[in-house]
Design a protein around this motif. Structure first.
Motif, PDB file in Angstrom:
ATOM      1  N   GLN A  46       3.636  -8.788  -0.056  1.00 22.64           N
ATOM      2  CA  GLN A  46       2.849  -7.899  -0.529  1.00 22.64           C
ATOM      3  C   GLN A  46       1.311  -8.278   0.118  1.00 22.64           C
ATOM      4  OE1 GLN A  46       3.603  -5.036  -2.109  1.00 22.64           O
ATOM      5  NE2 GLN A  46       1.569  -4.198  -1.510  1.00 22.64           N
ATOM      6  N   ALA A  47       0.940  -9.586   0.130  1.00 23.24           N
ATOM      7  CA  ALA A  47      -0.136 -10.173   0.492  1.00 23.24           C
ATOM      8  C   ALA A  47      -0.574  -9.884   2.057  1.00 23.24           C
ATOM      9  CB  ALA A  47      -0.345 -11.853   0.271  1.00 23.24           C
ATOM     10  N   VAL A  78       0.920  -7.317   3.700  1.00 24.51           N
ATOM     11  CA  VAL A  78       1.040  -6.068   3.677  1.00 24.51           C
ATOM     12  C   VAL A  78      -0.484  -5.456   3.272  1.00 24.51           C
ATOM     13  CG1 VAL A  78       1.645  -3.636   2.816  1.00 24.51           C
ATOM     14  CG2 VAL A  78       3.435  -5.411   3.318  1.00 24.51           C
ATOM     15  N   ASP A  79      -0.767  -6.229   2.384  1.00 26.61           N
ATOM     16  CA  ASP A  79      -2.452  -5.880   2.039  1.00 26.61           C
ATOM     17  C   ASP A  79      -3.365  -6.503   3.005  1.00 26.61           C
ATOM     18  OD1 ASP A  79      -1.175  -4.579  -0.012  1.00 26.61           O
ATOM     19  OD2 ASP A  79      -1.573  -6.100  -1.645  1.00 26.61           O
ATOM     20  N   ASP A  80      -3.231  -7.216   3.766  1.00 27.86           N
ATOM     21  CA  ASP A  80      -3.892  -8.179   4.855  1.00 27.86           C
ATOM     22  C   ASP A  80      -4.781  -9.031   3.809  1.00 27.86           C
ATOM     23  OD1 ASP A  80      -4.844  -9.310   7.009  1.00 27.86           O
ATOM     24  OD2 ASP A  80      -6.028  -7.554   7.863  1.00 27.86           O
ATOM     25  N   PHE A  81      -4.384  -9.568   2.865  1.00 27.64           N
ATOM     26  CA  PHE A  81      -5.157 -10.491   1.845  1.00 27.64           C
ATOM     27  C   PHE A  81      -5.698 -11.667   2.824  1.00 27.64           C
ATOM     28  CE2 PHE A  81      -5.996 -13.865  -1.172  1.00 27.64           C
ATOM     29  CZ  PHE A  81      -6.145 -13.047  -2.173  1.00 27.64           C
ATOM     30  N   TYR A 101      -6.176 -12.056  -9.105  1.00 24.72           N
ATOM     31  CA  TYR A 101      -6.140 -10.847  -8.510  1.00 24.72           C
ATOM     32  C   TYR A 101      -4.752 -10.143  -9.358  1.00 24.72           C
ATOM     33  CZ  TYR A 101      -8.818 -13.349  -4.999  1.00 24.72           C
ATOM     34  OH  TYR A 101      -9.786 -14.082  -4.283  1.00 24.72           O
ATOM     35  N   ASP A 140      -3.106  -7.357  -9.150  1.00 17.96           N
ATOM     36  CA  ASP A 140      -1.821  -6.787  -8.278  1.00 17.96           C
ATOM     37  C   ASP A 140      -0.845  -7.981  -8.223  1.00 17.96           C
ATOM     38  OD1 ASP A 140      -3.156  -4.279  -8.414  1.00 17.96           O
ATOM     39  OD2 ASP A 140      -3.763  -4.399  -6.361  1.00 17.96           O
ATOM     40  N   TYR A 141      -1.141  -9.226  -8.094  1.00 21.86           N
ATOM     41  CA  TYR A 141      -0.297 -10.316  -7.788  1.00 21.86           C
ATOM     42  C   TYR A 141       0.246 -11.163  -8.966  1.00 21.86           C
ATOM     43  CZ  TYR A 141      -2.059  -9.219  -3.000  1.00 21.86           C
ATOM     44  OH  TYR A 141      -2.295  -8.266  -1.956  1.00 21.86           O
TER      45      TYR A 141
END
Ligand SMILES: NC(=O)c1ccc[n+]([C@@H]2O[C@H](COP(=O)([O-])OP(=O)(O)OC[C@H]3O[C@@H](n4cnc5c(N)ncnc54)[C@H](OP(=O)(O)O)[C@@H]3O)[C@@H](O)[C@H]2O)c1
Length: 284
Positions: free
Chosen positions: A207-208, A210-213, A269, A271-272
């Protein structure tokens, strides 16, 4: 960032690298994984200290993402051999990250909760680091290097990773095997942490990307437990008595490197943050 990317995992023969490989393969991403001393079918041999070989791999594969779980995570060995730790925990991965970023790849690096001293845990991403041992100091050093010199990189800090796998590297498996043999398992009551399920780690790391964290991200399970409590939970879950788990203190082990005691991580964060059932299958 769109799905269907090309990935290179440096250290896919390791525990974390293996989980990452599985996660990406399940998502039908294109993945090339490397191994060094633990060769395995399907993995490319690479010594990350061999700069020419690293360049050859990157220029041959053109990855969108370069994952770097490769490290020397043996904390006591790092204490005994700080030069080797520096090479494998700072220099080599730092150079790999630089070379990957120069080629436009996103870098995902794996660090540790051992950057904190465990005086006053749990810690969130914004808390100041204060490592107690060589390993933690070297991880803190490479984190700083990545933050300042490798744009768009993400630094994931897990803690006490476990899984459902029948693999001696997996803590749960090791405990169950010992219990099955009738052994008494010693577990420390004074080390507290937030154990990280491997499936949740894979999901959040993906996810990180995909989100370009960008920056530091704590990826851990939702509970904070002592190693003793964790071991007792595993024993009960697999049908053994808690009596087979002996409470001891860290001091009794006479370890070379100091451990953080009152540790663990919090994810700032939202979302994580992992939820059981949704993000991982509970093992204990
Ligand atoms: N496991 C945990 O509970 C935990 C907790 C917190 C943080 N972390 C972090 O997660 C990362 C990975 O840990 P792990 O448990 O997966 O460690 P691991 O199982 O020991 O894996 C280390 C990996 O690094 C590779 N490697 C070592 N030296 C290399 C070299 N010179 N060239 C290329 N590859 C090399 C190894 O390859 P070979 O084995 O093939 O030589 C292996 O694939 C570490 O940075 C660690 O700090 C882990």
């Amino acid at each position: 960032m769109t799905h269907r990317m090309k990935h290179v995992i440096i250290g896919a023969s390791g525990q974390v690298g293996g989980y990452l490989f599985k996660e990406l393969a399940t998502r039908h991403e294109s993945v090339v994984g490397t191994s060094w001393t633990h060769t395995a079918p399907g993995l490319r041999s690479l010594n990350m200290e061999d700069e020419k070989a690293v360049i050859q791999l990157l220029d041959g594969e053109h990855p969108h993402v370069v994952w770097i779980p490769a490290a020397l995570p043996d904390v006591d060995r790092c204490e005994r051999e700080p030069d080797v730790s520096y090479r494998l925990n700072v220099q080599a991965p730092g150079r790999v990250a630089e070379l990957a970023a120069q080629r436009g790849a996103k870098v995902v690096f794996f660090s540790t909760d051992y950057v904190f001293d465990g005086e006053n845990g749990p810690y969130s991403e914004g808390d100041e680091v204060h490592p107690l041992q060589v390993y933690g100091r070297h991880k803190a050093e490479i984190e700083n290097f990545l933050l300042s010199s490798v744009p768009r990189s993400v630094i994931i800090r897990p803690a006490w990773i476990y899984s459902q796998d029948a693999n001696p590297r997996n803590f749960v498996y090791r405990v169950v095997q010992q219990l099955k043999q009738g052994a008494v398992v010693k577990a420390v009551t004074d080390q507290w942490n937030t154990p990280t399920p491997s499936d949740g780690l894979g999901k959040m790391a993906w996810q990180a990307v995909v989100d370009d964290f960008v920056g530091i991200l704590h990826v851990v399970g939702p509970e904070r437990l002592s190693r003793y409590e964790l071991t007792v939970r595993i024993a009960r879950k697999f049908g053994f008595s808690a009596e087979q788990v002996e409470p001891v203190t860290t001091e009794a082990f006479h370890l070379e490197a100091q451990r953080p005691l009152n540790g663990g991580l919090i994810t700032a964060y939202r979302d994580y943050r992992m939820e059981p059932g949704r993000d991982f299958s509970p093992v204990f």
